[in-house]
Design an enzyme around this catalytic site. Structure first.
Site, short mmCIF file in Angstrom:
data_model
loop_
_atom_site.label_atom_id
_atom_site.label_comp_id
_atom_site.label_asym_id
_atom_site.label_seq_id
_atom_site.Cartn_x
_atom_site.Cartn_y
_atom_site.Cartn_z
CD GLU B 78 -1.74 -2.20 1.62
OE1 GLU B 78 -0.82 -2.49 1.86
OE2 GLU B 78 -2.79 -3.14 1.73
CG PHE B 140 -9.44 -9.77 10.44
CD1 PHE B 140 -8.15 -10.37 10.87
CD2 PHE B 140 -9.90 -9.72 9.11
CE1 PHE B 140 -7.45 -11.16 10.33
CE2 PHE B 140 -8.34 -10.44 8.50
CZ PHE B 140 -7.64 -10.89 8.88
CD GLN B 141 -7.29 -7.54 6.81
OE1 GLN B 141 -7.81 -7.19 6.17
NE2 GLN B 141 -6.23 -7.55 6.37
CE LYS B 190 -16.49 -6.80 2.77
NZ LYS B 190 -16.45 -8.22 3.38
CG MET B 511 22.59 12.17 4.22
SD MET B 511 24.02 13.55 3.26
CE MET B 511 22.99 14.18 2.11
#
Lengths: 191, 608
Positions: B78, B140-141, B190, B511
């Protein structure tokens, strides 16, 4: 020993910049008009914690239930530059309609309400009632061993009353934080 | 009685039918939340969306499947979707769009959101959420997406009512692109994606009606600014990414204003390309790794015209010693950027293009002329600084110096007829790219400036290539940064994107190593990569082309092969390992305390 010495020398010769000097802190009262939508208070508080600003007191309630507007009164402290940033950052939040700095923009009235529970008997009870009378605090609940006083006034007045009650059996304090409004005709928000 | 009763019954049934019929019609107009999302995106002109499916966005992916107006680009993580959307947005000027699932999908997106927030990139990110009745149950999630993303977005929404969904999407686009652009998250549970509701067009959408940022400048302030400019003896323009965000009109107007006044101009990392680097008034980038002439001119100037830049600490160095003798004019669309880090004399809250045009108008109308005598002296002084040749480095006949690699890349880029877009990761290679590649047009330079996100370059290149299929898109990378989002090579293969990845491989986190060498007593704590993949074999495994240059002689050939290739190509350029990026203003020093490459050896490394 030698280790310590090296460390000291390093500290004094660091190439990293010293923290900038800050000017004197001030306390300002801000009135913020917001859309009363979920998360709006979290946005305001998150801004303060995320950017390291200080909140001294915060009061919030819906003031217009048709347009769903809330007014948040925040007392905050910081250098004049920080206070200016606080106002501009608040103004950047999408649900914030108006930010008004009552401390510099106009004369204003500040009030706070406190409920104060005192547990005592005998002479102390009489003394508590007498003090309450002087401070124009009202008794809103009473048992044979206790009082609940309601007092409204400036923060100083409430502080003074609480200090006075503490030797008389003060056990519990609930304060609302400051509500403030400008004097005269000027208003923020529209009804 | 009977008749009346029947008639009344008939009336009743009529009225029932009458009630049902229109409601049936209404039902027919209602669509699911998921369909609304797609419809609103199409109405907002979205043609490409970057994303990754998951349980909580299944209905939206289902609606996406049944249409052909929006092209979905499937990333491999993502984070890649957000950076790709940033690359798309930065290279087109449009709002970038991403879609991710709830929980881990949303948390992976956070880095991209924070990156877009700091670099003012307009994004709309749709996140799935567990159904409303499961919110708060540790489902969940489930993650508190609006809570997590609140400080790293310009605004975010949690939509619990399908009838408010389409308005919220329209408003998101409005917020993302208005005023100072930024990312907006819409969290859609959802069940709301399944629920039926009424679609509302963009014009009719209910919005925070007050959010219409003021973008035109105060004319009195512009007049006093222009008056100050006309009287300046040692002026400088200092511009930033705001000029690019303002659109090409701003760059054109800026060019005219700079030409007319004859003033020198420098820019921040984000502003590169807003003014053509090939012009002689251009001093190069300023700041920590900016040019000697730009930083000294900033320090010694008497009037600074800052447009669309926010005085970041990497630009200012030590603030109490920043440009001590100058009057500062600051144009910014975000009022909170003004007087935040640096106190200015003339604050102008406005969109860059409006402010620049207004300045140009006043300059012409009042017939102002720059003080040519003073300006000649100023340019003479600048030429003395320029003569320092601050970007000079020790050349080598065998080992490829990173600066040399970029000089050759610039050479071949300039010969190429295609439009060229450069993205970078973060670190030494990014600063060298900013110093050695030159940009003559806005929106050609895509880099993570504010947040400094390693792993930005490859997905951003994918986003830019999606938007400009025929352009040459090169990700200038380091071997450490590229590994942070290397999985996106598969995305480039899947969509046949001929992205070029130019890895300058020194086997160090360059760096950080440089800071350890110069500022931490040469104690190289955890900055050497003992294990690195064979990048050539790696990209071949993904299905792309891998090339390697180990010596100076091989370099040109490899770059040419990379340019002529029409496939995903990764070039592994083995560069000098311990090269440092100069000039450099050590953290907390002033602009006139910068160190140059020849002085670096004399730099007192015990000052730590």
């Amino acid at each position: 020993m030698s280790d310590i010495k090296i460390k000291r020398r390093k500290k004094s010769k660091s190439v990293y910049a010293p923290t900038p000097k800050l000017s004197k802190e001030e306390i300002h009262t801000l009135a913020i008009l917001v859309n009363n939508e979920p998360g709006v208070l979290a946005r305001v508080i998150g801004l303060f914690s995320g950017r390291g600003y200080n909140i001294e007191s915060l009061t919030v309630a819906e003031i217009n239930n048709i347009e769903h507007l809330s007014r948040i009164t925040i007392v905050c402290s910081g250098t004049p530059e920080v206070i200016e940033q606080i106002k501009l950052q608040l103004d950047r939040l999408i649900p914030v309609l108006e930010v008004s700095d009552l401390t510099i923009e106009c004369e204003h009235v500040e009030r706070e309400l406190a409920l104060i529970k005192v547990v005592c008997t005998g002479d102390k009870r009489i003394e508590a009632l007498r003090c309450a009378d002087i401070f124009r605090a009202r008794v809103v609940d009473s048992t044979l061993e206790s009082f609940v006083f309601e007092i409204t006034g400036t923060t100083d007045k409430v502080d003074a009353f609480i200090n006075l009650m503490s030797p008389l059996g003060l056990v519990d304090v609930s304060r609302t934080g400051i509500a403030a409004i400008s004097r005269g005709k000027k208003a923020i928000g529209s009804f | 009685m009977t008749t009346t009763s029947t008639s009344s019954k008939a009336k009743k049934s009529d009225s029932i039918i009458a009630k049902i019929k229109p409601s049936k019609k209404n039902k027919a107009q209602e669509i699911s939340g998921a369909e609304m999302v797609i419809k609103a995106l199409i109405e907002q002109g979205v043609d490409t969306i970057f994303g990754y499916p998951g349980g909580a966005v299944l209905p939206i992916y289902d609606a996406l499947f049944q249409q052909d107006k929006i092209k979905h680009v499937l990333v491999r993580q993502e984070g890649g979707a957000l950076h790709a959307a940033e690359g798309y947005a930065r290279s087109t000027g449009k709002v970038g769009c991403a879609i991710v699932t709830s929980g881990p999908g949303a948390t992976n997106a956070v880095t991209g959101l924070a990156d877009a927030m700091l670099d003012s990139i307009p994004l709309v990110c749709i996140t799935g959420q567990v159904p409303t009745f499961l919110i708060g149950t540790d489902a969940f999630q489930e993650a508190d997406t609006v809570g997590i993303t609140r400080p790293c977005t310009k605004h975010n929404f949690l939509i619990k009512d399908p009838n408010k969904l389409s308005s919220a999407i329209h408003e998101s686009f409005h917020i993302a692109r208005s005023g100072r652009p930024g990312p907006v998250v819409i969290d859609i549970p959802k069940d709301v994606q399944f629920a039926q509701g009424k679609y509302i067009n963009a014009e009719k959408a209910e919005m925070h009606s007050h959010y219409q940022p003021d973008i035109s400048p105060d004319s009195d302030l512009i007049e006093s600014a222009v008056e100050l400019m006309a009287g300046a003896k040692r002026p400088i323009f200092h511009i930033g990414g705001g000029v690019i965000n303002s659109g090409e009109v701003a760059s054109t107007a800026l060019y005219e204003l700079v030409q007319k006044t004859g003033f020198p101009i420098t820019s921040t990392l984000m502003g590169l390309g807003a003014y053509p680097a090939s012009d002689k008034q251009w001093l190069g980038m300023l700041g920590m790794h900016g040019t000697y002439e730009a930083n000294w001119a900033m320090h010694d100037c008497d009037v600074m015209i800052c447009i669309g830049a926010r005085f970041d600490d990497r630009v200012t160095g030590r603030t109490d010693k920043f440009s001590p003798n100058s009057k500062i004019i600051h144009v910014d669309i975000d009022a909170s950027s003004i007087n935040k880090n640096i106190t200015v004399d003339i604050p102008i809250v406005a969109d860059s293009k409006h402010a620049i045009k207004a300045m140009l108008d006043i300059w012409n109308k009042k017939g102002y002329k720059a003080d040519h005598l003073a300006l000649d002296n100023w340019w003479q002084q600048i030429d003395i600084w320029r003569a320092k040749n601050c970007l000079a480095y020790k050349k080598d006949n065998k080992i490829i110096k990173p600066q040399y690699a970029l000089e050759r890349l610039r050479h071949f880029m300039q010969q190429d007829k295609r439009e060229c877009y450069i993205t970078t990761e973060v670190g030494q290679h990014q600063m060298w790219a900013a110093q050695f590649l030159s940009f003559d047009k806005p929106k050609r330079w895509l880099t993570s400036g504010g947040l400094g996100t390693m792993g930005y370059g490859l997905p951003a290149a994918i986003g830019a290539q999606m938007a400009h299929p025929d352009a040459l898109v090169i990700d200038v990378a380091g071997e450490a940064s590229i590994q942070m989002n290397i999985q996106e090579l598969a995305t480039a293969i899947q969509y046949r994107l001929p992205v070029k990845v130019f890895i300058m491989n020194n086997q160090w986190m360059g760096m950080v190593r440089q800071w350890q060498e110069l500022l931490h007593g040469e104690r190289y704590s955890e900055t050497y990569s003992e294990a690195l993949p064979d990048f050539v074999k790696l990209v071949e495994a993904y299905g792309g082309v891998g090339l390697r240059a180990q010596t100076v002689d091989e370099l040109d050939d490899v770059i040419q092969k990379m340019m002529s290739n029409d496939k995903l190509t990764v070039v592994d350029v083995m560069v000098a390992q311990t090269e440092n990026c100069f000039p450099m203003i050590p953290s907390g020093k002033a602009h006139n305390e910068m160190i140059l490459s020849p002085e670096a050896e004399a730099f007192d490394k015990t000052l730590v």
